[in-house]
Design a protein around this motif. Structure first.
Motif, PDB file in Angstrom:
ATOM      1  N   UNK A  97      45.917  41.613  47.301  1.00  0.00           N
ATOM      2  CA  UNK A  97      46.573  41.176  46.062  1.00  0.00           C
ATOM      3  C   UNK A  97      45.524  40.562  45.136  1.00  0.00           C
ATOM      4  N   UNK A  98      45.540  40.994  43.876  1.00  0.00           N
ATOM      5  CA  UNK A  98      44.577  40.430  42.922  1.00  0.00           C
ATOM      6  C   UNK A  98      45.250  39.516  41.899  1.00  0.00           C
ATOM      7  N   UNK A  99      46.574  39.496  41.864  1.00  0.00           N
ATOM      8  CA  UNK A  99      47.274  38.609  40.940  1.00  0.00           C
ATOM      9  C   UNK A  99      48.770  38.756  41.110  1.00  0.00           C
TER      10      UNK A  99
ATOM     11  N   UNK B 227      53.152  42.063  40.623  1.00  0.00           N
ATOM     12  CA  UNK B 227      52.132  41.845  41.639  1.00  0.00           C
ATOM     13  C   UNK B 227      51.055  42.895  41.382  1.00  0.00           C
ATOM     14  N   UNK B 228      49.802  42.444  41.306  1.00  0.00           N
ATOM     15  CA  UNK B 228      48.674  43.348  41.102  1.00  0.00           C
ATOM     16  C   UNK B 228      47.966  43.563  42.431  1.00  0.00           C
ATOM     17  N   UNK B 229      47.676  44.818  42.724  1.00  0.00           N
ATOM     18  CA  UNK B 229      46.992  45.159  43.964  1.00  0.00           C
ATOM     19  C   UNK B 229      45.650  45.811  43.676  1.00  0.00           C
ATOM     20  N   UNK B 230      44.711  45.542  44.553  1.00  0.00           N
ATOM     21  CA  UNK B 230      43.437  46.250  44.541  1.00  0.00           C
ATOM     22  C   UNK B 230      43.719  47.604  45.182  1.00  0.00           C
ATOM     23  N   UNK B 231      43.943  48.594  44.341  1.00  0.00           N
ATOM     24  CA  UNK B 231      44.458  49.865  44.820  1.00  0.00           C
ATOM     25  C   UNK B 231      44.017  50.960  43.850  1.00  0.00           C
ATOM     26  N   UNK B 232      42.965  51.690  44.187  1.00  0.00           N
ATOM     27  CA  UNK B 232      42.453  52.698  43.257  1.00  0.00           C
ATOM     28  C   UNK B 232      43.475  53.797  42.964  1.00  0.00           C
ATOM     29  N   UNK B 233      44.292  54.172  43.960  1.00  0.00           N
ATOM     30  CA  UNK B 233      45.263  55.227  43.725  1.00  0.00           C
ATOM     31  C   UNK B 233      46.595  54.786  44.328  1.00  0.00           C
TER      32      UNK B 233
ATOM     33  N   UNK C  82      48.645  51.252  35.676  1.00  0.00           N
ATOM     34  CA  UNK C  82      47.230  51.269  36.015  1.00  0.00           C
ATOM     35  C   UNK C  82      46.554  50.159  35.225  1.00  0.00           C
ATOM     36  N   UNK C  83      45.906  49.249  35.936  1.00  0.00           N
ATOM     37  CA  UNK C  83      45.203  48.149  35.255  1.00  0.00           C
ATOM     38  C   UNK C  83      43.743  48.213  35.674  1.00  0.00           C
ATOM     39  N   UNK C  84      42.987  48.996  34.942  1.00  0.00           N
ATOM     40  CA  UNK C  84      41.583  49.175  35.325  1.00  0.00           C
ATOM     41  C   UNK C  84      41.465  50.204  36.430  1.00  0.00           C
TER      42      UNK C  84
ATOM     43  N   UNK D 117      52.470  46.365  39.900  1.00  0.00           N
ATOM     44  CA  UNK D 117      53.859  46.725  40.218  1.00  0.00           C
ATOM     45  C   UNK D 117      54.774  45.705  39.550  1.00  0.00           C
ATOM     46  N   UNK D 118      55.756  46.207  38.795  1.00  0.00           N
ATOM     47  CA  UNK D 118      56.714  45.312  38.140  1.00  0.00           C
ATOM     48  C   UNK D 118      58.071  45.387  38.820  1.00  0.00           C
ATOM     49  N   UNK D 119      58.583  44.225  39.182  1.00  0.00           N
ATOM     50  CA  UNK D 119      59.894  44.151  39.831  1.00  0.00           C
ATOM     51  C   UNK D 119      60.941  43.668  38.827  1.00  0.00           C
ATOM     52  N   UNK D 120      62.109  44.295  38.901  1.00  0.00           N
ATOM     53  CA  UNK D 120      63.225  43.859  38.044  1.00  0.00           C
ATOM     54  C   UNK D 120      64.509  43.840  38.856  1.00  0.00           C
TER      55      UNK D 120
END
Ligand SMILES: [Zn+2]
Length: 247
Positions: free
Chosen positions: A121-123, A133-139, A229-231, A237-240
């Motif tokens: 997790x990066x953020x 939730x941001x993940x370190x995930x190239x694909x 995609x963030x970079x 990932x956005x949860x609603x």
């Protein structure tokens, strides 16, 4: 050095009201109490809003709650032009429970998302209607439909959510408990709060100081609204709340 505020929400996230004593007013108008049910902004979860009621019935609207120089210091921020209590005064506390319960549901859903997507997790940021939730995930390699279905399965299973304290040494012996890539849980205090999901933590456990629901079923319907995609190396990932909209 003042005694730290007793953080009642840490043992019972479901407290909607409590009594407390005003300890001090800081130089920026913030209120410090001997104990509180107001969660202070940290770990991606926003602080509580609500009000304090004085003995004479007057109310002080609390617009936000933040931490001070240390995370133990909890500062209640009154809205503009509120009456101010005096140190020593006993007040009744009431949080905006509807908002807080949404944050608890969202926050717990973010934990489940890290189970479905077990990447560093990066953020993260929890909000009432929309969390990320941001993940370190190239694909990404996953679709929002698949992730939503897996999340709903974990919610429908109505797993228990509970906390457990471990020592710094226990955490050091199990580095995989820490899912955050950049943020380390505070070390040196001697104990770390683990948030566990499932019987005997079978689903997940990770260090966290936030507020969560007691069973995953309380989260209710939730979906992944977007995978952005963030970079080059990050996916957001956005949860609603609510069902996945029909495309
Ligand atoms: Zn948490």
């Amino acid at each position: 050095m003042m005694a730290p505020t007793q953080a009642l929400f840490r043992e019972d996230a479901y407290l909607k009201t409590a009594d407390a004593q005003v300890v001090a007013l800081n130089d920026r108008g913030g209120l410090i109490l001997n104990r509180t049910i107001f969660y202070a902004t940290s770990g991606g979860q926003p602080g509580d809003t609500g009000f304090l009621e004085c003995a004479d019935g007057s109310r002080i609207v609390i617009a936000g709650t933040i931490t001070g120089e240390t995370k133990d210091e909890i500062i209640h921020l009154p809205a503009p032009d509120q009456p101010m209590p005096k140190p020593g005064e006993v007040v009744k506390l009431a949080i905006d429970w509807e908002r807080r319960f949404k944050l608890m549901r969202m926050h717990t859903a973010c934990h489940l998302l890290t189970v479905v997507c077990p990447f560093p997790i990066t953020g993260a940021a929890v909000n009432e209607e929309d969390s990320r939730v941001d993940f370190d995930l190239p694909d990404a390699g996953v679709t929002k439909e698949d992730v939503t279905a897996s999340l709903q399965e974990l919610i429908a299973a109505d797993h228990p959510v509970f906390t457990r304290w471990i020592t710094d040494d226990e955490l050091a012996a199990k580095p995989t408990l820490v899912k955050s890539k950049n943020v380390r849980p505070p070390a040196g205090t001697g104990r770390i709060r683990l948030v566990c999901i499932g019987e005997s933590a079978s689903v997940d456990s990770q260090p966290c100081g936030g507020t969560h629901v007691a069973r995953t079923g309380e989260i209710g319907e939730i979906h992944v609204g977007k995978i952005e995609k963030k970079g080059r190396e990050n996916r957001r990932f956005r949860l609603r709340f609510g069902p996945l909209p029909v495309a």
